[in-house]
Design an enzyme around this catalytic site. Structure first.
Site: not given
Ligand code: SAM
Length: 289
Positions: A33, A159
Site C-alpha cells: 500500500q 484492527d
Molecule cells: N484504525 C484503522 C482503521 O480503522 O481503518 C486501521 C489501522 S491499522 C494501521 C490497519 C492495518 O491493517 C494496516 O497496517 C494494514 O497493513 C493491516 N492489514 C491489512 N490486511 C492485513 C492482513 N491480511 N493481515 C495483517 N494485517 C493486515
C-alpha cells in the site's frame, strides 16, 4: 488559507474530508500500500494508507480505547489476545494496559507500517513494542489464524484496513471460522466495521458471516471524528451469549481491577454499555438474512 497544501482523503469518490498539511513526514510505497505520514494543521500527525485515514494523533484514543477495552472487559478474564493489523501499535498498547493480559500477539502484514509508526508516531504504540508480553509477527493474518492452535486466544481484535486489497481476507467466512477455532470457549472477536452510513453493506456482509460461527453477533458504536460519516460500527461476535450482557457497574469493577479505570478520554463504563444500543439505521445492518 491561500497557498495551503491540502491532503484529501480518497475513501469515497463523491465526498470526503481534507487536511491542511503543514509537512509531509514520510511517504513510502510498500509491497502492499501507499503509506503517508504527515503533520496536519488540525489533528496533529496523521497516518494514511492508500489515501484513507488510519489514525490521527488528535483522535486515535477514541477508536483505540473502544476497540481494546470493550472486548477485554466484557470477557472479564482475557489473558491471551490476538491483535490483527494494528501496525501503528495503538491497540496493542491499550491491550497491554490490562493487568490480566499475559500474552498479546500482533500480526501485521506490512512491516513498513510498523517501522514508520515507531519512527514517526511513537506516542501511539508507546512502550508496547518492548513489553515482554508482546509478540509482533509480520505476515498475513489469514495464514496466522489458520496455523494457530485451537483455543489459543481469549480475544481477537481485528484492527484492519477496509475489506479491499490485503484486508479483504479478514472479512471472509474462512477467517471467522478460524477465529472461532482459535478462540477459547468464552472467546470474543471484534473488528473495525466501517461507518454504516456510508459502508452499511460491509457491516451487513461481515455480520452475516460471523453469525455462521458465533452464537452471539452484534456491533457497538463509536464516534471517531476522522472516520467521516457519523458513528463507526465495531463488529462483535462471541462464543458465549452472556458475554455481552455486563452491567456498567460490573464493567467499572473489572476496569478498576484491570488497571484501566481513570486512564481513558472516551471510554467510560456507561459509554461502554451504551455503545451496544444502536440506532435503527445501523441495527438493520445486523439483521440475519
Ligand atoms: N484504525 C484503522 C482503521 O480503522 O481503518 C486501521 C489501522 S491499522 C494501521 C490497519 C492495518 O491493517 C494496516 O497496517 C494494514 O497493513 C493491516 N492489514 C491489512 N490486511 C492485513 C492482513 N491480511 N493481515 C495483517 N494485517 C493486515
Amino acid at each position: 488559507m491561500s497557498g495551503t497544501a491540502w491532503v484529501n482523503e480518497a475513501l469515497y469518490s463523491a465526498w470526503g474530508q481534507r487536511f491542511a498539511c503543514k509537512a509531509e513526514i514520510a511517504r513510502v510505497r510498500s509491497r502492499y500500500q501507499d503509506i503517508l505520514v504527515f503533520d496536519s494543521a488540525s489533528h496533529g500527525r496523521v497516518l494514511m494508507l492508500d489515501g484513507v485515514v488510519q489514525i490521527t494523533e488528535a483522535d486515535e484514543f477514541v477508536y483505540q480505547e473502544m476497540m481494546a477495552h470493550v472486548p477485554l472487559l466484557n470477557h472479564g478474564d482475557a489473558a491471551r489476545v490476538l491483535v490483527i493489523g494494528g501496525g501503528d501499535g495503538g491497540i496493542l498498547r491499550r491491550v497491554l494496559q490490562h493487568r490480566g493480559v499475559r500474552r498479546a500477539v500482533l500480526v501485521e502484514i506490512d512491516e513498513q507500517v510498523i517501522a514508520l509508526s515507531k519512527a514517526h508516531l511513537p506516542g501511539i504504540g508507546g512502550d508496547a513494542w518492548t513489553d515482554p508480553r508482546a509478540e509482533v509477527v509480520v505476515g498475513d493474518a489469514i495464514h496466522y489464524v489458520f496455523e494457530a492452535p485451537a483455543a489459543s486466544f481469549d480475544a481477537v481484535i481485528v484492527d484492519s484496513t477496509d475489506p479491499a486489497g490485503v484486508g479483504e481476507v479478514l472479512f471472509t467466512e474462512d477467517f471467522y471460522r478460524e477465529c472461532a477455532r482459535v478462540l477459547s470457549d468464552g472467546g470474543v472477536v471484534v473488528n473495525q466495521g466501517g461507518v454504516p452510513f456510508m459502508q452499511g453493506e460491509e457491516l451487513r456482509l461481515s455480520s452475516a458471516r460471523r453469525a455462521a460461527f458465533f452464537p452471539d453477533t452484534h456491533a457497538y458504536a463509536v464516534a471517531v471524528p476522522t472516520y467521516v460519516g457519523g458513528l463507526m460500527a465495531i463488529g462483535w461476535a462471541a462464543k458465549d451469549p452472556k458475554c455481552r450482557a455486563v452491567t456498567a457497574a460490573e464493567v467499572e469493577r473489572r476496569a478498576a481491577e484491570a488497571g484501566v479505570l481513570g486512564t481513558t478520554r472516551y471510554w467510560t463504563p456507561e459509554i461502554h454499555v451504551g455503545a451496544f444500543n444502536l440506532p435503527p439505521y445501523i441495527a438493520e445492518c445486523l439483521r440475519r438474512a
